[in-house]
Scaffold this active site. Structure first.
Site, PDB file in Angstrom:
ATOM      1  N   THR A 180      -5.142   9.761  15.621  1.00 55.58           N
ATOM      2  CA  THR A 180      -6.122  10.423  15.029  1.00 55.58           C
ATOM      3  C   THR A 180      -4.762  11.923  14.229  1.00 55.58           C
ATOM      4  O   THR A 180      -5.451  12.979  14.031  1.00 55.58           O
ATOM      5  CB  THR A 180      -6.218  11.192  16.677  1.00 55.58           C
ATOM      6  N   GLY A 181      -3.742  11.630  13.818  1.00 56.25           N
ATOM      7  CA  GLY A 181      -2.909  12.648  12.920  1.00 56.25           C
ATOM      8  C   GLY A 181      -3.022  12.857  12.101  1.00 56.25           C
ATOM      9  O   GLY A 181      -3.646  11.507  11.648  1.00 56.25           O
ATOM     10  N   SER A 193      -5.539  12.855  23.414  1.00 57.60           N
ATOM     11  CA  SER A 193      -6.652  12.471  22.342  1.00 57.60           C
ATOM     12  C   SER A 193      -7.779  11.408  23.347  1.00 57.60           C
ATOM     13  O   SER A 193      -8.724  10.598  21.952  1.00 57.60           O
ATOM     14  CB  SER A 193      -6.266  11.543  20.805  1.00 57.60           C
ATOM     15  N   CYS A 236       8.782  10.780   3.306  1.00 53.45           N
ATOM     16  CA  CYS A 236       7.280  10.500   1.924  1.00 53.45           C
ATOM     17  C   CYS A 236       8.846  11.504   1.128  1.00 53.45           C
ATOM     18  O   CYS A 236       7.473  10.615  -0.156  1.00 53.45           O
ATOM     19  CB  CYS A 236       6.891  11.390   2.543  1.00 53.45           C
ATOM     20  N   HIS A 247       3.718  16.096  -2.190  1.00 52.13           N
ATOM     21  CA  HIS A 247       4.753  17.074  -2.767  1.00 52.13           C
ATOM     22  C   HIS A 247       5.458  16.707  -4.361  1.00 52.13           C
ATOM     23  O   HIS A 247       4.895  15.901  -4.584  1.00 52.13           O
ATOM     24  CB  HIS A 247       6.432  16.194  -1.918  1.00 52.13           C
ATOM     25  N   GLN A 264       7.809  21.148  -0.615  1.00 55.89           N
ATOM     26  CA  GLN A 264       7.113  19.807  -0.054  1.00 55.89           C
ATOM     27  C   GLN A 264       6.427  20.727   1.083  1.00 55.89           C
ATOM     28  O   GLN A 264       6.422  22.095   0.994  1.00 55.89           O
ATOM     29  CB  GLN A 264       7.963  19.401   0.977  1.00 55.89           C
ATOM     30  N   LYS A 283      18.748  12.824   4.651  1.00 57.02           N
ATOM     31  CA  LYS A 283      17.565  10.801   4.688  1.00 57.02           C
ATOM     32  C   LYS A 283      17.413  10.803   3.567  1.00 57.02           C
ATOM     33  O   LYS A 283      17.446   9.452   2.980  1.00 57.02           O
ATOM     34  CB  LYS A 283      16.561  11.530   5.402  1.00 57.02           C
TER      35      LYS A 283
END
Length: 345
Positions: free
Chosen positions: A12-13, A41, A129, A256, A156, A227
Site C-alpha cells: 500500500t506504500g 493497512s 533510486c 529525481h 531529489q 550510498k
C-alpha cells in the site's frame, strides 16, 4: 494460469502501489499475488488485474508457496523477514538498503549489470533510486571511455520520502498561498505556520532547497551521499572509483535529477558521447539546449526511461564531460527496476 506466485511487502506504500501497476502493465506472469502491509493497512485492499486483493499482515507464514517476494517496506522489515522468505524458497527482491552492500547479494540495474543476478543466493538488492538515475547515463559512458572520478549533485523529489513527503510539500504550498507575506520582498519569508508544520524535513521544503538527504555522517557527507558512492562502485565493479556527491531535496513532487561531472581515462567528444548515450537501453538523449530541450522532472514523471542532456565538455577536467540526467525514481529508481530484475529470473 501459469506463472509465479508473488508476494509484495509494502503493497500500500508509494513504491508498492507503483510496483503493482508495473507488474500489470508489463503483463508479468503472476499466477497469484499476495499483498502484505503493516498492521494499519490490514483490512484494506489493492487492485491488481481488475481484482480486489485484500491486504494481509506480515508474519512468518507470509511467504509459504511464494516464488518471488518484493520488499518495499524499509530496512528493518527487510532484515527481519527476508531470511524467512528465503527459508521458504522464495527469491527476495529488496528495495531497502539492508542488503545492498552485502558482498553475497547482487546489486542490480538490469541495463547495466544483469549478469550479476546469476550470483544470487536468494536475495537481490535494488539500488538507491538516485544512484540508478545517475548510473543509467554514467555507465554507458564508462564502457566507452573509462570513468576515473565523478562529482555529482542530486535534485531529489519529495516522493522519495514517500507519501508523507508529498503531503508535506502540498500542505506547505497551500498554507503559504493562504497566509500573509511577512516581508515586503516576495519570497524572502514564508508564513510562520509553514515553518512550524515542517515535520518530515527539518526545514520547510516549499519554495526551498535542503542540502540534506538522510542523516549526516562523521565525514560530513550524508548517508544518501555515501550510498551513491558505495553503490556506484559495486554496480560498476570499480572498487576504487572516486565519487563525491551532494544530495539536495527540492520542492518537486516526482522524479529525481542529477548533475554530473565525470573525468574519463580516454579522450571524449560531445559527438562521441551523444552516439553512446543515444544507443543506451532505458535512456533517451534529449539535448537541444538552443531549442530549450533538455531533461526535466515534468518530462520524465510517469515514464520508464531516464533522459540525459546538457552534454558538454567539462572545462575543469581533462577528458571530462558534464551532463544532466532525470528519471522517475518511483519507476526506474524502484518499482520498474525491481520488476525488470524479476524478469531476468
Amino acid at each position: 494460469m501459469k506463472g509465479y506466485h508473488i508476494a509484495v511487502v509494502g503493497a500500500t506504500g508509494a513504491t508498492g502501489t507503483e510496483l503493482l501497476r508495473v507488474l500489470e502493465r508489463r503483463n508479468f506472469p503472476a499466477a497469484s499475488l499476495r499483498a502484505i502491509g503493516s498492521k494499519r493497512s490490514v483490512g484494506k485492499s489493492v487492485r491488481f488485474r481488475d481484482e480486489s486483493i485484500p491486504v494481509e499482515g506480515l508474519d512468518d507464514r507470509s511467504f509459504d508457496k511464494t516464488d518471488i517476494a518484493f520488499f518495499s517496506a524499509g530496512g528493518e522489515v527487510s532484515r527481519n523477514y527476508i531470511p524467512i522468505a528465503c527459508q521458504s524458497d522464495a527469491i527476495a527482491i529488496d528495495k531497502s538498503s539492508a542488503f545492498r552492500m552485502d558482498p553475497h547479494v547482487p546489486l542490480v540495474i538490469p541495463e547495466i549489470n544483469a549478469e550479476d543476478v546469476r550470483q544470487n543466493r536468494g536475495v537481490i538488492a535494488n539500488p538507491n533510486c538516485t544512484t540508478t538515475v545517475m548510473l543509467m547515463a554514467l555507465c554507458p559512458l564508462h564502457r566507452a571511455f573509462g570513468v576515473h572520478r565523478v562529482f555529482a549533485t542530486s535534485f531529489q523529489a519529495v516522493s522519495g520520502s514517500g507519501v508523507r513527503g508529498v503531503e508535506e510539500l502540498s500542505r506547505q504550498i497551500r498554507e503559504a498561498a493562504q497566509g500573509e507575506e511577512l516581508s515586503s520582498r516576495p519570497g524572502s519569508r514564508i508564513p510562520t505556520k509553514v515553518a512550524a508544520d515542517a515535520t518530515i524535513y527539518p526545514h520547510p521544503i516549499a519554495f526551498n532547497l535542503l542540502p540534506h538527504v538522510d542523516s549526516f555522517l562523521e565525514s560530513g557527507y550524508t548517508k544518501e551521499e555515501a550510498k551513491m558512492q558505495d553503490e556506484a562502485r559495486k554496480i560498476m565493479h570499480l572498487p576504487e572509483l572516486r565519487v563525491s556527491v551532494t544530495c539536495v531535496r527540492v520542492p518537486v513532487y516526482r522524479a529525481h535529477s542529477v548533475a554530473v561531472s565525470a573525468e574519463f581515462e580516454r579522450p571524449v567528444s560531445v559527438e562521441q558521447a551523444h552516439e553512446v548515450l543515444a544507443k543506451a537501453p532505458g535512456l533517451e538523449l534529449v539535448d537541444e539546449p538552443r531549442g530549450n530541450r533538455y531533461p526535466m522532472p515534468l518530462g520524465v514523471a510517469g515514464k520508464d526511461n531516464c533522459q540525459v542532456g546538457r552534454v558538454r565538455l567539462d572545462c575543469a577536467f581533462e577528458n571530462g564531460l558534464s551532463f544532466w540526467v532525470s528519471g522517475d525514481q518511483l519507476l526506474k529508481g524502484a518499482a520498474l527496476n525491481a520488476v525488470q530484475i524479476a524478469e531476468l529470473l
